[in-house]
Every structure is written in C-alpha cells, then in structure tokens.
Design a protein around this motif. Structure first.
Motif, short mmCIF file in Angstrom:
data_model
loop_
_atom_site.label_atom_id
_atom_site.label_comp_id
_atom_site.label_asym_id
_atom_site.label_seq_id
_atom_site.Cartn_x
_atom_site.Cartn_y
_atom_site.Cartn_z
N SER A 1 14.35 17.62 1.52
CA SER A 1 13.71 16.99 2.69
C SER A 1 14.71 16.12 3.44
O SER A 1 14.76 16.13 4.68
CB SER A 1 12.51 16.15 2.25
OG SER A 1 11.46 16.96 1.81
N ILE B 1 13.17 16.44 -3.08
CA ILE B 1 13.28 15.28 -2.18
C ILE B 1 14.57 15.35 -1.37
O ILE B 1 14.58 15.09 -0.16
CB ILE B 1 13.22 13.97 -3.00
CG1 ILE B 1 11.83 13.83 -3.63
CG2 ILE B 1 13.54 12.77 -2.13
CD1 ILE B 1 11.73 12.75 -4.69
N ARG C 1 0.87 19.25 -1.68
CA ARG C 1 2.22 19.81 -1.78
C ARG C 1 2.49 20.79 -0.65
O ARG C 1 3.57 20.77 -0.03
CB ARG C 1 2.42 20.49 -3.13
CG ARG C 1 3.83 21.04 -3.31
CD ARG C 1 3.97 21.69 -4.67
NE ARG C 1 4.30 20.71 -5.69
CZ ARG C 1 5.54 20.30 -5.94
NH1 ARG C 1 6.55 20.76 -5.22
NH2 ARG C 1 5.80 19.43 -6.88
N LYS D 1 6.57 10.95 -1.22
CA LYS D 1 6.94 12.19 -1.90
C LYS D 1 7.47 11.90 -3.31
O LYS D 1 7.18 12.63 -4.26
CB LYS D 1 8.01 12.92 -1.08
CG LYS D 1 8.14 14.39 -1.42
CD LYS D 1 8.96 15.13 -0.37
CE LYS D 1 8.96 16.62 -0.65
NZ LYS D 1 9.66 17.40 0.37
N LEU E 1 3.03 19.06 2.60
CA LEU E 1 4.31 18.35 2.72
C LEU E 1 5.37 19.19 3.43
O LEU E 1 6.36 18.66 3.91
CB LEU E 1 4.81 17.94 1.33
CG LEU E 1 4.11 16.73 0.69
CD1 LEU E 1 4.59 16.52 -0.72
CD2 LEU E 1 4.32 15.49 1.52
#
Length: 657
Positions: free
Chosen positions: A400, A397, A321, A375, A324
């Motif tokens: 992102s 999400i 995580r 993800k 990411l």
C-alpha cells in the motif's frame, strides 16, 4: 427562446470563480485562483481562474473562456442549457417554453437522452407523491427508512408503478422517442419474430434514486425492488449509455460538492441510503460509489474538490479486506486517506439515523484512523502469533505504501509501519524496493531510450523557426484587449521630404484611443491579420470598442466563437502562463515592461510593418531570381522597400544585419 435581457442578467450576476468553485477546488494564487484541471488527469494545478477578468484558462488542455463556456465544456451543455443552469444557480427568473415535438426531434442524441432522463425523474417523483400506489408503497418505504418529506424532495426520489409499461406509455404519449427510451435503459424493447415488438419498464415496481452529474443533470437511476422476489435483483442500475458511465459517477456528488470543498474532506460510503441519511443528519460532504468497486475516475472526481477522503465502513469485518483495495487506489491518486468503522451491526445509514449531528461528527473525528494505523491493526489481529501471516501482513502494508507517489509521505509511512509492526526500517525499505523493482526497471529502460534519442540530436541543430508574424499579431490583440479604450498621446510618424528631397520620418503628436491608433495604422497600410482566429477577434474587438465607451470583457466574450474565446482567454492569462519565449530575438524588437502604452503600441505596429516589408522584399527577390529577364520595375520596388525598411528600423533603433 431566452430573452436578451435575461442573458445579460446572467452574465452580469454569475461569478466565474463561484461557478467553477462548485466543480474544482480553487486556491488563491496572487490575484487569481488555481486548481486541478477538470478536463485532464493532472496532479500539478494548471487550471487558472481570473476573478478580475472573469475568465478561466486550462493550460493542460488548451480550453478557456467565460463562465458560460466552462459550463458548456464541462457539462456538455448547449448554450441555452448553460444559461438556464446559471440562471437557476443565481435565482434569476427565466422564461421557459414547452418543447414541441419538432424541437425534441431536432435535439441531438446526447441532449435527447438527458431530456428523457429528466422527464423520467419528474414522472417517478409525481407518481410517488400524487398516486395512491406511489403513496402507499413508495412513500411508505422512504418514511420507514426515516426520510423526511424535505429530504425525499431534495434528492428527487420517486416510484415507478408495478405495471409493465406505465412509464413507457406516458413518455411516448408526451412525444419522447422510443429510441432514446431504449438507449437510456429506461425501457426494454424485445423484438418478436413476425410480431410487433414488446416494451417493458426496466424499473417496474421499484422505488427510484436519480443519479445526478456534478451540475445536477440526471444521468441515470438506481431502483430498489420492494417485494421478496428472489429472482429479481434487489438493486438495479441504469445500463451504461452515452450519458451514464457508472465508473465515472458518484452518487450524491451534486448535493455534496460545496460541503466537500468547504470542509476539505469527503466521506465515502457504499449505498444510496447511507448518503441520504447522512445528509439528513447534517453531514453533507458525503458520496457513494453506488455499489460498484471504487474506480480511479471516481477518485479524481473527488480530487477536484479536496485531497482528503475518509472511507466509512460498517461494523461487518467480512468485507473489509476486499474494500481495502479501494484504499490503495486512493493512495495511488496522491490522496490523503483515513478510515472509520462503525460499531458492530451499524452502518452509516443506521448510525446517522440514531444519532445527532454533533454525535456523528464527534464519532467520525475521534474514530477516523490513518490508513496505515487501521490496516496495521486489522491485519495484525488476523496474523496473531503466526510468523508467516505476520510477514504477509507487513508485505501487504508496504505494498500500500508503494502506491503513494509522494516520496516524503512514503518515508514517513515506512517509519510509522516500522514502529507499529516492530520491524526495522531497513527491512521495510528492502521490501519496498522489491515491490518497486519492476517499476524501477521500466523507468530505467525508458530513461535509456530517451537518452539515446537525446544523444542523436546534434549540437548544431537549428532551433525551431519562430513565426514572427504570429507573435506580433498576438501582441496587437493583447494591446487591444488590455488597453483598447485607453486614451493616449502618440508620436505619430509621417513620411516627408526634407530640403534635399529625401524621404524622412517626422514625428507628429496624435491624441487617440489605442484601438483607433491601431485601426487607422493598419487601414493606412491595408494590412489584414494573417491568422484566422486573430482576424476574427480583431474585427469583433474594433466593432465592440467603437460601440462602447468602456471595454467590458464579460460582454465581449459572448460575441466570439469557441475557438476565438479560448484564444482570448490565453492572451488575457499571459501574465500567468503564456511566455513569448522568442520575444528577445532581433527580428521582434523587444521592449522593457516599463515602456509606456503609447510607445509599446507604436513600436508593435512598426515591428509588424518591418516584418511585412521584409517578407515582401524576400518574395520579390525570389521572383527576380527565378526570372531570366531583368524587371526594372520590380528592382525599383525592392529598392523602395529597402529604403522604407531602413527608415522604420532606424526609428526602432535597430541595425539590420
């Protein structure tokens, strides 16, 4: 001292597109190549390379020149260092002389730090291979990791003895200054009150991983301790210095750059051994962030070579995580990103060690997922059947997706996310709008400010005055560079008296090379170019053209200073970017591209003459306006200039207003 014949051989052999291709991903654009600027942060390519002319021009920064100039600019090399780099790349033998202590002292600080770092790398390497402790401890460790002799030598791995001052004493004995040993972080200096300072090797008792720049220069080191000392850091990096900025460096980029450009993809791992083991297994397009959090500067370094990054994570999901966050940074830079994880308990190092090149390549191809798929699956597992966690996952999400600058990509990813998370696109767009609300508000404020600034500009504002002299002198240099040695028949203009005693221009045929025509005409009028750079280029050009039968840009560029070289690069790349946006004005006398070279040369010189005469008339008129007495000589001079101006303009088919 490098011999002239060696330098000439380097210039003859080195290809600008090949050399720059090691640092920038170049794509064909007509007869030239185009890529992203390595000197500025840009997303639209404005960096041009001409294989025909063997020059480059960066329109975002204004830099330009030949192949040596690029290496000097990009790597901050001195001229001899750039020549040596190119000679090494093309396997050209070059005479290297050992630097004396005096020469070492004369080198500037940055160069001295590079020299110290390069010496350190050689010292650690020799210690690894040629001493008993080096072989017994350092070499044994690398062998246990599964590295072959060839791999160890390829990456310049080494060992620093487990002694307080082994390296420091050796470096001082070779004439390297303690000041630079301390500034590079290789030596720690501790001042003691009333006593002589103490020195220690920073990397005492560690195996050494040299960190190279994209061109192969040693910037710093990573050192791994081999004992179980819990107080000491397992890995220790060089501190920040004039030459080493860890946030701007990627481990392995020097060895990976060509493979990255060729494969159009870069594998990103975490550690030194991951990179080395992957290379040894045949996967060369791999780099590491050297244990630091991924930075925008590191991503932009990769972006020069490819737009595609595949991030490789080990099987341990605990740190996924946090990792990411680096993916969001990659997206923000406009890159395409995929993610691949290894089986539980495996990392890139162990996986590469235990599998063949074919198996590794197949695994990476089959298991690399688009970031949104990865993800989604990762976060969806965590959310399970918890509605609140599921909502957080969707928001994460979409956050992102909001980082992606390309609108079309954002829309595609929204559609993909909606399918995977079973959420309506409308909800996702609404969430995306909320996330971007602050950005939209800020953009609106900026637009409003810009609009106000625009509104206060009056419609009758006069356009910026064009420097006609600059444009004409620019054109003369351009003609000399492109057509200088070309033989042409010119219709020369000669002032003669007719039967009535009036001065008239009569044509006479003259066969001459372009540079001869320009030189003779400017000499006749005693004209000297007003722009300092153009004047320097003009002098060098005339000398070069006079000495050679055929003009060779590769031989000419090295004779210029940096400023003039950049100017020449701009002129030669005119057909790509440079636009004489005011060439259509009546005082610059335009001609179509179909006009022959001889006519273009003649009319450019005539235009220059007309402009000089116009300036002289204006100057004389101002003098008479400010004078109380009428000077008949000055008035006569003005009339003569006006008459001459009319004659010249009549030849140009111009009517003065």
């Amino acid at each position: 001292m490098i011999s002239k014949s060696t330098i000439d051989q380097v210039y003859e052999t080195a290809r600008v597109e090949e050399v720059i291709g090691d640092f920038v991903q170049l794509k064909k654009s007509g007869t030239n190549y185009k890529g992203l600027s390595p000197f500025t942060d840009e997303r639209t390519p404005s960096f041009m390379v001409s294989p025909v002319k063997q020059i480059w021009k960066d329109f975002s920064s204004g830099k330009g020149g030949n192949v040596v100039a690029f290496i000097m600019e990009h790597e901050h090399f001195s001229y001899p260092e750039a020549i040596k780099y190119l000679a090494k790349k093309y396997n050209i033998e070059i005479e290297e002389t050992e630097q004396t202590n005096e020469q070492k002292e004369q080198a500037n600080e940055r160069e001295s730090m590079f020299l110290v770092s390069e010496y350190a790398q050689k010292f650690y390497e020799k210690t690894l291979w040629n001493t008993e402790p080096g072989k017994a401890i350092g070499l044994s460790y690398f062998k246990e990791r599964g590295f072959t002799d060839q791999t160890i030598k390829k990456f310049g791995l080494g060992y620093n003895p487990d002694q307080w001052e082994a390296f420091t004493k050796a470096a001082l004995g070779e004439g390297y200054k303690l000041d630079y040993l301390e500034k590079t972080g290789l030596t720690i200096v501790k001042e003691q009150q009333g006593q002589e300072h103490k020195t220690f090797d920073r990397f005492k008792g560690r195996v050494m991983f040299p960190i190279h720049s994209m061109s192969g220069r040693v910037l710093g080191f990573g050192g791994r301790i081999l004992t179980n000392d819990k107080k000491a850091a397992k890995y220790l990096n060089s501190p920040e210095s004039e030459i080493y900025h860890k946030s701007k460096v990627l481990y392995g980029i020097y060895h990976a750059k060509q493979a990255i450009a060729k494969e159009d993809n870069c594998f990103l791992v975490e550690g030194y051994t991951d990179v080395i083991q992957m290379h040894q297994s045949g996967i060369a397009n791999v780099v590491a962030s050297s244990g630091t959090a991924l930075t925008p500067e590191q991503i932009r370094l990769i972006h020069r070579l490819t737009k595609n990054i595949t991030v490789l994570f080990d099987g341990d999901a605990a740190g996924l995580r946090a990792s990411l966050r680096g993916v969001d940074l990659i997206l923000e830079q406009g890159m395409n990103v995929k993610i691949c994880t290894f089986p539980e308990g495996e990392d890139p190092d162990s996986f590469a060690k235990n599998n063949t090149e074919e198996d590794i390549a197949h695994y990476l191809k089959e298991n690399a997922q688009d970031f949104i798929q990865f993800k989604t699956s990762l976060l969806a597992k965590e959310a399970a059947n918890d509605p609140l966690k599921r909502a957080d996952t969707v928001r994460d999400i979409v956050n992102s997706i909001s980082k992606i600058p390309d609108q079309i990509k954002r829309e595609i990813y929204v559609q993909e996310c909606a399918k995977l998370m079973n959420v309506s696109e409308a909800v996702l767009y609404n969430t995306l709008a909320q996330i971007n609300k602050k950005l939209v508000t800020d953009a609106a404020k900026k637009q409003k400010t810009d609009q106000k600034a625009f509104d206060v500009v009056r419609p009758d504002t006069k356009p910026e005055k064009v420097d006609v002299q600059f444009i004409l002198e620019h054109k003369i240099i351009e003609l000399l560079l492109i057509y200088g040695s070309k033989l042409e028949t010119f219709e020369d203009l000669v002032l003669k008296e007719n039967d009535k005693g009036d001065l008239v221009l009569q044509p006479e045929a003259l066969e001459a090379r372009v540079y001869e025509k320009i030189y003779l005409d400017l000499q006749e009028d005693e004209v000297e170019l007003s722009n300092e750079s153009f004047r320097a280029i003009y002098t060098q050009l005339i000398e070069h053209l006079n000495a050679t039968a055929e003009f060779d840009i590769k031989k000419f560029l090295p004779t210029l200073g940096q400023k003039e070289m950049q100017q020449v690069s701009s002129i030669l790349m005119d057909d790509e970017k440079y636009v004489l946006h005011n060439w259509e004005r009546k005082d610059i006398y335009p001609k179509d591209k179909e006009v022959g070279v001889a006519q273009l040369v003649s009319e450019t010189i005539l235009s220059l003459r007309c402009n000089l005469i116009k300036n002289r008339i204006n100057q004389l008129q101002k003098e008479t306006e400010n004078s109380m007495d009428v000077n008949t000589e000055v008035l006569e001079e003005i009339m003569n200039y006006i008459q001459l101006s009319k004659l010249l303009n009549s030849k140009l088919n111009r009517v003065l207003g």
